[in-house]
Design a protein around this motif. Sequence first.
Motif, short mmCIF file in Angstrom:
data_model
loop_
_atom_site.label_atom_id
_atom_site.label_comp_id
_atom_site.label_asym_id
_atom_site.label_seq_id
_atom_site.Cartn_x
_atom_site.Cartn_y
_atom_site.Cartn_z
N ASN A 1 -15.64 -12.15 15.39
CA ASN A 1 -14.93 -11.61 14.23
C ASN A 1 -14.24 -10.29 14.56
O ASN A 1 -13.17 -9.99 14.02
N GLU A 2 -14.86 -9.51 15.44
CA GLU A 2 -14.25 -8.24 15.82
C GLU A 2 -12.92 -8.45 16.56
O GLU A 2 -11.96 -7.70 16.36
N LYS A 3 -12.86 -9.48 17.39
CA LYS A 3 -11.63 -9.77 18.11
C LYS A 3 -10.52 -10.15 17.13
O LYS A 3 -9.37 -9.67 17.23
N LEU A 4 -10.83 -11.01 16.14
CA LEU A 4 -9.85 -11.35 15.12
C LEU A 4 -9.47 -10.15 14.27
O LEU A 4 -8.31 -9.95 13.91
N PHE A 5 -10.46 -9.35 13.93
CA PHE A 5 -10.24 -8.15 13.12
C PHE A 5 -9.27 -7.19 13.80
O PHE A 5 -8.36 -6.64 13.17
N LYS B 1 -8.22 4.32 14.49
CA LYS B 1 -9.24 4.91 15.36
C LYS B 1 -10.49 4.03 15.27
O LYS B 1 -11.08 3.87 14.21
N TRP B 2 -10.87 3.47 16.41
CA TRP B 2 -12.00 2.55 16.45
C TRP B 2 -13.30 3.30 16.72
O TRP B 2 -13.34 4.19 17.57
N ALA C 1 -13.26 0.96 11.61
CA ALA C 1 -11.88 1.34 11.95
C ALA C 1 -11.38 2.31 10.89
O ALA C 1 -11.43 2.00 9.69
N HIS C 2 -10.93 3.49 11.32
CA HIS C 2 -10.34 4.48 10.43
C HIS C 2 -8.82 4.30 10.47
O HIS C 2 -8.17 4.55 11.49
#
Length: 632
Positions: free
Chosen positions: A414-418, A437-438, A449-450
């Motif tokens: 999910n992080e890769k898609l995100f 900014k991760w 993520a900011h």
Amino acid sequence: ETDKVSVESLHTTRIKEISYEGEEIFEEKPTVSQHLTELAQRVDFSESDKDEPASKKSTQKWPWEFTHSKLKQALTEVSVLSDLLEITQNHSSYVVLDPVADSQPTFVSPCYQYLVKKKALGVAAGILKAGTKSLSRTFSQSEFEFHKALSQMRTRWRLRRTPVGIVGDISYQSAGSIYSAVAFGVSKGERLTSNSPDGDIISVTIPRELRGRSETLVFLSDSPVREVESLDSYLQSSPFEDFRRHNRRFPPWETKLLAAQDILFNRELFMQLTREAYDQKAALQYEVFTDRINVPVGLKQWVSILHVREYEEKPKKNKESSRSAASSSSSSSSKTTVPPPHWGLVVALKQLLRDNHHQKTALVSPKPSTASFNEPPALRTAGVNTINERHLKDLDYNYNIFNRFISKAKHICNEKLFQEWLMDICGSCGDPVLRVKWVPDLLMASTVAHLHMSSQLPGGTHSSRLQEPPFQQTVEISLRVDTIRFHNKGPERLDITVNREKFVHHVRHQVLMYQMQLACRIASQHKWRVVQQHVCPLPSPALAKGPGFEKEACNVVMESADTSRNIDVLLEWGKVTVSYMQLVLPKDESVSEQVYEERGRGAAKDFTLDSQFGQTFHERFVSMLNTISSQQ
């Protein structure tokens, strides 16, 4: 002439011993029970006076009887002391008085001290020499090197001496492993036995089933991975290759022991994964075998866990090798390219087993001993000092490795898609400028993520044209296993599922909200008053001319300070539409409302704030307000 006689009480304790220095050592004072026992022993119960009753016995005594007895005892002691002094003076052959030790130090010559010390050291040396005769043993240089190497080996490995020889332990049992102790033998190496200069001092004997090497690999791919070609091709891309090269500096015997420990650790890890996955196989579509586990974690996403085992010499009968050979032969016709292993998940998987080991060894002994194990005292108390619900949940440790690892793998997918979705939005949005900014999580449980939104271009052209600082806003977007959460400055939080359409919609909504707040801020700085604010799905009725609105839209209605001008701003994704209206006649009470509505308002002018090169929405909106304000 009268002599004064001092009457003093005698010593109540007896003299036990007189030392050579004249010191008298007295017996300890008897306790009450001992004193009563001694008095009871003096009573003669055989005598009985039947003729005369005890009440008629005379109890009268001479009043000076006590003083008389004490004086008599003192006179006896004085007479004995005088007789002793007379004998020592006149008849010295019978009794001799030793002088009392002088408290002042006497001078002793250095020669005499040297002789005394020499004699004392000679006696001690003789005792030590006599004791070493039974332990005397001639050690050769080879045995000295062997024992020196053994002492260094004991600093890193557990050794013990048995009647057969020296035996060590390579298991993780002391660290919390469920495996029992696995022994290895220690003997002299080739350097000592065959005088080979290239050989090693120590030689270890490892069980046959622990020879070779083993590794647990994790793959994230579109299809299940059922086999690998060789372990060397994957270990070369491993980030731990530098550490493996560092291990080569160790002696050969220690490299063998480290490899055997890796085999034990990977065997225990895969055994627990297989057991937990097989229990859930009926409900989910898992592929569980003795050397691999394939689990679907998303749409066309598989997590493959392979236990790769390589032997130094091929065993005769081995179930794992036979099954892996059968699977490789069956899938040889449909071979596909295998992606590189995901080493982050490999480390996370091994860390889960290490956490279980640590949890088992870090248990606190209960107090009292009849209580349940690892139960804190606060759990057994009531009132203010009792344990709360949050601490109670922390005590419930989950030893299930498989479910926790699958959740981490789902989070990685999910992080890769995100990241792809968010970077596509940032690339397609030119105004405002979006920066991300991760903040990753080492536990692979969440990703933050900011999203920074700014009205300033990357070149810094905004600050050169406008005298005010750029308007900035930050939105925190956190990704959990199956949830995406949006955090604003206030307490508002919005949770959505991991879906591309919903995620893009909410990010665009945040950008439009930023532009709406920026427009309101610019209007207040130019003395315009905000009348209404609308957010989709309720846009302004004045601009709702048809079904052409997108899902993401915001509307702001503002008027000038003298209420003679009115602006209706519609903010859409990539488009800003402004409707400007100006009053022609002042309102008169004699004119009806219908006539005022027909004649009092001018025609509305609709125009679009086209994005020009090098200009932001901030600059274009300010220039529009200045243009409208300058019109009469």
